[in-house]
Design an enzyme around this catalytic site. Sequence first.
Site, PDB file in Angstrom:
ATOM      1  N   GLU A 220     -54.686  13.436  79.750  1.00  0.00           N
ATOM      2  CA  GLU A 220     -54.940  13.794  81.140  1.00  0.00           C
ATOM      3  C   GLU A 220     -56.173  14.690  81.184  1.00  0.00           C
ATOM      4  OE1 GLU A 220     -51.604  15.382  83.277  1.00  0.00           O
ATOM      5  OE2 GLU A 220     -52.874  16.590  84.587  1.00  0.00           O
ATOM      6  N   GLU A 225     -58.655  21.495  89.910  1.00  0.00           N
ATOM      7  CA  GLU A 225     -57.412  21.858  90.568  1.00  0.00           C
ATOM      8  C   GLU A 225     -57.622  23.182  91.287  1.00  0.00           C
ATOM      9  OE1 GLU A 225     -53.535  20.597  88.381  1.00  0.00           O
ATOM     10  OE2 GLU A 225     -54.909  21.306  86.838  1.00  0.00           O
TER      11      GLU A 225
END
Length: 340
Positions: A220, A225
């Site tokens: 990932e 974010e």
Amino acid sequence: MSDFPSFRSETSYGRLTWCALASFGSVIAAVPAFAQADLAGATSKLTLQVATTILGEKCRRIEAPEPASLASVSLHRTFNDDFDTHPLLDNRWAPHYAGGPAWPEARYWGGDGSDFRRKTNWNGEQQIYVDPRYGGRETTPLGLDPFKVKDGVLSIVASRTPAALKTLLFDNEYISGILTTQGRFSQKYGYFEIRARIPVGIGVWPAFWMLADNGGWPPEVDIMEGRGQRPGDIAMTTHWRIPETQRVERCGFDFRVPDAPTAFHNYGALWQPDRITYFIDRRPVSEIKVPVGFIDPMYMIVNLAMGSKTFEGVGFVDGLSPATVAFEIDRISAYQIDER
């Protein structure tokens, strides 16, 4: 935005020691201002500067590199969406996580259990991802559209679930949106970038990230974010699995972009055979030696989650959480490395 637990990993570089789990949000760096006009477009050709320093086993920050220590990487564009039209019009994006051959097409659009592909339960999220075709517990479309386009900007809008629909929508506190290119566009190596304004608020969790197109996890790459309770705090993280122990590890950093909630900035990651470099406004800010398991092409995901039990600085939604909040996206692009 991983939906599985991440384990503790530590990295030391000189005076810096960073623990991915215990003090994830404690490392902050200032990012210099760039002329926004120079960054707004997704040209067909792009050149990025990357560090040439030999990498250790974990990630490291790139602190004001000397020009002589940088090398140029030339790229050509392979994917671009300027969001001049609704994102679901041309089949580039899917508004849910993809399933597999055993997941019937009809299950994406409604019925009991259809929420399985429309939120990540492990994270403790409190939203459900909807689109106009989705019917919740029923199969009749509810006509809910979290995607708004105006003046070339896509807004993914999260809003409190209407009381009359809450049971139909599996009792989630919010409705919101996700877009993924799984099965539609994926790429091994290259540069992946979003230009966006990052929303804030209690429980607000915007993200732009990548997963392997074969459906496995990890690897990932969390390109961006946002921590809703920490305006201007941007996290960039890599996740991988140790084959011998099956431990999942992660390494990354937080960066301070003070005007991220009000101004558009570019957030990107360049995946090369030997390293992954993270960029803010096309300036390299951190890098990591490519971990084990980064074999398959990766696809892109952009979403606005609400509520988290796993990601520090987001928290669960409460009475002070915004009734409506928008993740504004000007563009998402991908580039492939030119052959030499």
